[in-house]
Scaffold this active site. Sequence first.
Site, mmCIF file in Angstrom:
data_model
loop_
_atom_site.group_PDB
_atom_site.id
_atom_site.type_symbol
_atom_site.label_atom_id
_atom_site.label_comp_id
_atom_site.label_asym_id
_atom_site.label_seq_id
_atom_site.Cartn_x
_atom_site.Cartn_y
_atom_site.Cartn_z
ATOM 1 N N SER A 198 48.024 74.527 18.859
ATOM 2 C CA SER A 198 49.473 74.634 18.697
ATOM 3 C C SER A 198 49.931 73.844 17.465
ATOM 4 C CB SER A 198 50.145 74.095 19.949
ATOM 5 O OG SER A 198 51.518 74.207 19.806
ATOM 6 N N GLY A 199 50.650 74.518 16.608
ATOM 7 C CA GLY A 199 51.166 73.854 15.407
ATOM 8 C C GLY A 199 50.223 73.940 14.227
ATOM 9 N N THR B 88 51.377 81.333 13.584
ATOM 10 C CA THR B 88 52.535 82.218 13.458
ATOM 11 C C THR B 88 52.936 82.340 11.996
ATOM 12 O OG1 THR B 88 53.228 81.498 15.623
ATOM 13 C CG2 THR B 88 54.894 82.573 14.266
ATOM 14 N N ASN C 23 54.799 71.349 18.338
ATOM 15 C CA ASN C 23 55.271 72.257 17.288
ATOM 16 C C ASN C 23 56.744 72.572 17.514
ATOM 17 O OD1 ASN C 23 55.705 74.303 15.476
ATOM 18 N ND2 ASN C 23 54.131 75.677 16.280
ATOM 19 N N SER D 97 57.022 76.519 18.508
ATOM 20 C CA SER D 97 55.787 76.899 19.189
ATOM 21 C C SER D 97 55.934 78.243 19.891
ATOM 22 C CB SER D 97 55.434 75.806 20.191
ATOM 23 O OG SER D 97 54.220 76.129 20.796
ATOM 24 N N SER D 98 54.950 79.104 19.665
ATOM 25 C CA SER D 98 54.988 80.409 20.337
ATOM 26 C C SER D 98 54.654 80.166 21.811
ATOM 27 C CB SER D 98 53.954 81.353 19.738
ATOM 28 O OG SER D 98 53.993 81.286 18.342
ATOM 29 N N GLY E 275 47.963 78.597 20.816
ATOM 30 C CA GLY E 275 46.740 77.840 20.563
ATOM 31 C C GLY E 275 46.359 76.959 21.739
ATOM 32 N N GLU F 299 45.836 73.998 24.036
ATOM 33 C CA GLU F 299 46.882 73.001 24.255
ATOM 34 C C GLU F 299 46.440 71.937 25.240
ATOM 35 O OE1 GLU F 299 51.210 74.992 23.879
ATOM 36 O OE2 GLU F 299 50.453 74.826 25.896
HETATM 37 N N1 LIG Z 1 50.987 77.747 5.362
HETATM 38 C C1 LIG Z 1 51.979 76.932 5.675
HETATM 39 N N2 LIG Z 1 52.747 76.419 4.705
HETATM 40 C C2 LIG Z 1 53.742 75.588 5.002
HETATM 41 N N3 LIG Z 1 54.066 75.193 6.250
HETATM 42 C C3 LIG Z 1 53.337 75.669 7.273
HETATM 43 C C4 LIG Z 1 52.254 76.565 7.034
HETATM 44 N N4 LIG Z 1 51.728 76.869 8.211
HETATM 45 C C5 LIG Z 1 52.438 76.193 9.158
HETATM 46 N N5 LIG Z 1 53.409 75.479 8.606
HETATM 47 C C6 LIG Z 1 54.384 74.584 9.285
HETATM 48 O O1 LIG Z 1 53.884 74.262 10.544
HETATM 49 C C7 LIG Z 1 54.757 74.689 11.570
HETATM 50 C C8 LIG Z 1 53.950 75.200 12.741
HETATM 51 O O2 LIG Z 1 53.315 76.390 12.406
HETATM 52 P P1 LIG Z 1 53.193 77.611 13.406
HETATM 53 O O3 LIG Z 1 54.438 77.821 14.159
HETATM 54 O O4 LIG Z 1 52.676 78.748 12.644
HETATM 55 O O5 LIG Z 1 52.105 77.085 14.379
HETATM 56 P P2 LIG Z 1 51.319 77.901 15.495
HETATM 57 O O6 LIG Z 1 49.889 77.779 15.176
HETATM 58 O O7 LIG Z 1 51.861 79.257 15.599
HETATM 59 O O8 LIG Z 1 51.616 77.058 16.780
HETATM 60 P P3 LIG Z 1 51.827 77.559 18.292
HETATM 61 O O9 LIG Z 1 50.501 77.808 18.846
HETATM 62 O O10 LIG Z 1 52.510 76.423 18.890
HETATM 63 O O11 LIG Z 1 52.674 78.754 18.202
HETATM 64 C C9 LIG Z 1 55.615 75.756 10.944
HETATM 65 O O12 LIG Z 1 56.871 75.809 11.546
HETATM 66 C C10 LIG Z 1 55.703 75.286 9.518
HETATM 67 O O13 LIG Z 1 56.714 74.329 9.398
HETATM 68 MG MG LIG Z 2 52.898 80.225 16.959
#
Ligand SMILES: Nc1ncnc2c1ncn2[C@@H]1O[C@H](COP(=O)(O)OP(=O)(O)OP(=O)(O)O)[C@@H](O)[C@H]1O
Ligand SMILES: [Mg+2]
Length: 1026
Positions: free
Chosen positions: A142-143, A147, A192, A195-196, A424, A426
């Site tokens: 997560s994070g 996404t 996050n 977070s999805s 992800g 967790e």
């Molecule tokens: N490539 C990137 N460039 C800049 N910032 C990023 C990038 N990837 C992620 N982030 C930052 O990290 C935060 C978390 O990313 P994201 O929501 O994609 O995580 P996730 O893997 O989908 O988590 P979860 O499993 O909780 O959904 C985003 O809101 C963004 O601020």
């Molecule tokens: Mg996500």
Amino acid sequence: MALQVELIPTGEIIRVVHPHRPCKLALGSDGVRVTMESALTARDRVGVQDFVLLENFTSEAAFIENLRRRFRENLIYTYIGPVLVSVNPYRDLQIYSRQHMERYRGVSFYEVPPHLFAVADTVYRALRTERRDQAVMISGESGAGKTEATKRLLQFYAETCPAPERGGAVRDRLLQSNPVLEAFGNAKTLRNDNSSRFGKYMDVQFDFKGAPVGGHILSYLLEKSRVVHQNHGERNFHIFYQLLEGGEEEMLRRLGLERNPQSYLYLVKGQCAKVSSINDKNDWKVVRKALTVIDFTEDEVEDLLSIVASVLHLGNIHFAADEESNAQVTTENQLKYLTRLLGVEGSTLREALTHRKIIAKGEELLSPLNLEQAAYARDALAKAVYSRTFTWLVEKINRSLASKDADSPSWRSTTVLGLLDIYGFEVFQHNSFEQFCINYCNEKLQQLFIELTLKSEQEEYEAEGIAWEPVQYFNNKIICDLVEEKFKGIISILDEECLRPGEATDLTFLEKLEDTIKHHPHLLTHKLADQRTRKSLGRGEFRLLHYAGEVTYSVTGFLDKNNDLLFRNLKETMCSSENPIMSQCFDRSELSDKKRPETVATQFKMSLLQLVEILKSKEPAYVRCIKPNDAKQPGRFDEVLIRHQVKYLGLMENLRVRRAGFAYRRKYEVFLQRYKSLCPETWPSWAGRPQDGVAVLVRHLGYKPEEYKMGRTKIFIRFPKTLFATEDALEVRRQSLATKIQAAWRGYHWRQKFLRVKQSAICIQSWWRGTLGRRKAAKRKWAAQTIRRFIRGFILRHAPRCPENAFFLDHVRTSFLLNLRRQLPRNVLDTSWPTPPPALREASELLRELCMKNMVWKYCRGISPEWKQQLQQKAVASEIFKGKKDNYPQSVPRLFISTRLGTDEISPKVLQALGSEPIQYAVPVVKYDRKGYKPRSRQLLLTPNAVVIVEDAKVKQRIDYANLTGISVSSLSDSLFVLHVQREDNKQKGDVVLQSDHVIETLTKVALSADRVNNININQGRWPHG
Ligand SMILES: Nc1ncnc2c1ncn2[C@@H]1O[C@H](COP(=O)(O)OP(=O)(O)OP(=O)(O)O)[C@@H](O)[C@H]1O
Ligand SMILES: [Mg+2]
């Protein structure tokens, strides 16, 4: 010019065109490809771009050090062969622009630095050329950025793929479905801020031309418990806050909402309704706009928001116990709003919230609920309403994304690209049923990952005819089995507990678990644990040793959540809802269906199995996301956290599998193209088969047989150091080649320049010479013609005027006239005059006259009265004496003087004697006696009336003009003259003989005064006799 290079966050080496200006030229885009290998030279600073090139590939420390180096340089992407490892930078690196997309389009995966777009493009090209469905699996905790990566991929496809012939809006819909799904399915968690809370698998359909024509989304298990409860520091789903922050006043009034999240019990559990990193107001606008793009009508939006509002109202429903401890609704206002928003009967809803309907032996019984049960029923309703609305929303989006052309022939030839963005792995302080499901899902995906990467690796070796060397790796199948196995798996046991009659509780489930799975290496409970670990486990907990680490789950709520039961009368109430969305979500057929619905865990397991099947049917690509720190901060590289992820994502194993003996492999063409300059036989080009060329090349480079293997289409190099040595040799060779090329180029460049300048000079010279020559020729021609005309004219000059002599005649005329100016006579006495041409004779004469007149006129104007008098006297003198008297000529140049004696020289007595008679002229003379010619000095005075001869003070003789009969002089040059007097005049003594030095002047004056001009006798050669 020195070549300046610098690294940008994509890891690309770019050339700085001008060091002070931000204009930079990516070498990758102007034909000079900076290949992955070339960045090896920068490996000390930025690490290797592909982990397979790590010398010490089994060392986790080396792996992490490489990640660290790259992360420090903002290089967030690194490959493990075809797998992309991405570290969340937590900052905008500006590496997803349109320019970046263009740079990664149509280039080979290894030719450009690692980037998500490289994966995107490779996948897309495989989809188009091989026409095989593809899937990009994005995993990580997560994070970690899953996404975000999915969104960037979608953006890449939306912007770079050709537009479909019809229905171009599908691109917008694909992009706009995201904010809506995120609003309803994402929430701020401790891990996050976005977070999805649901799993998402999205298919994008491409037509045979490669244009996106449709899409489909599968969603997985929304974490609906969040609707009613959030851990400290977490929030409910975004949409609630967005609506309250951004919704217009009028809308909120209609929905009966206040603009304050604190007023809603479902939003205050986590105690952080406001978060600085989230701008709910702006997000609301985005969502609102997106809803229109994905085909929501105004009514549908209103219905959807009514449901969102009703969940908030539900949370504020309170109960109070009556005397019999039965729950009663105390918040009438909320009930009223709910009734309106959900379109249900108020009394039915009130009853459903406080009673439970039981059907026993075909009879319906209503049993009142106590306070706890009522609250449970309320929360269950809120969760059901929200989660079913979410499912409806996904379906609605799917309808909007569905290709409108599903029947057309091109539809049948569509290919599909799947994007998997699932929650992800967790681990929280308190982990429940949701975490169990989420982590199980990650186990399944990890398994798929291992299976597929191993499989593809094995396939490559087989295809290349190289012996496969088995690799040791951790296979997490054992954990998957522990969870999902029939009868003996945790899910089976949980289901059994849920379904069995009797008093089943979460704890009985735990006991059952302990009984059934006694000695599994990946399961621990308080009872099963040894003394030491027992302390860390509560009695109501079990621990799973996941591939990603240990997670301790609390069994509390497992049964409930797995059953996911909604009391029948609540279901009935919702089935009667007049809200169109609710009536679609709660179907009446559900009520009559006697079959017990599948438990949540089983449903989830089935959907995961389906998902695995879907993914297996496609060509996979992987993006492994890593989270660098828990604080969501840029630039922080938390080694412990990262090591943990590297471990559980199986990256080391992935690397080992990839290396499986060989660190590097490349197609013969590519390898030869890059290194051919290192061998004289292959440089500058190799004419034979690339494979033979490579064989010659490696022999020349001195590769030992154990260092490499030749496959069917690729060369496999066992150790990175071999490649590095080759790369270093290339670097040295390049330097010398570069110097040679530079020298040759400079020579060529300057020679070209010189030749150009020379050519230009010659060109200018010839043009100038030509111009000069032409001018000269024209002049000569003109001159010849003029001369010819002139001569011809000259010959015919006497002929009457005709065209042939006109020029000459005119020329003669004009030149006469023009020259005349310079040849004019200088004074009135000058008689010279140029000879005119015959045609100008008359004009010349007229001009001459004019000129003379003009001179005379000018002369006359210049004459003073004295001079005029002088001239008149001179003229008279001339008239009298010219040519007659010899000494006349001498007198001409001497001016006549008005008088030769001043009044002071004349005796006053004489003056007195003359009285009023003025003296007009006086001159000293000599008088000769008539007898004896004795000279006597006298003065001769002229008055208006007479000539007076004076001796000192005495008038000796006065001759009135009337008596003056004549004057005689000789023609000789003497100065004597005789004044003849009338004889009859007695007073006179006779003629007077005088001598004057100025005889001409004196006589002229006398003649004029006496008016005797015609009476002057000039005797030839002798004196007259007296
Ligand atoms: N490539 C990137 N460039 C800049 N910032 C990023 C990038 N990837 C992620 N982030 C930052 O990290 C935060 C978390 O990313 P994201 O929501 O994609 O995580 P996730 O893997 O989908 O988590 P979860 O499993 O909780 O959904 C985003 O809101 C963004 O601020
Ligand atoms: Mg996500």
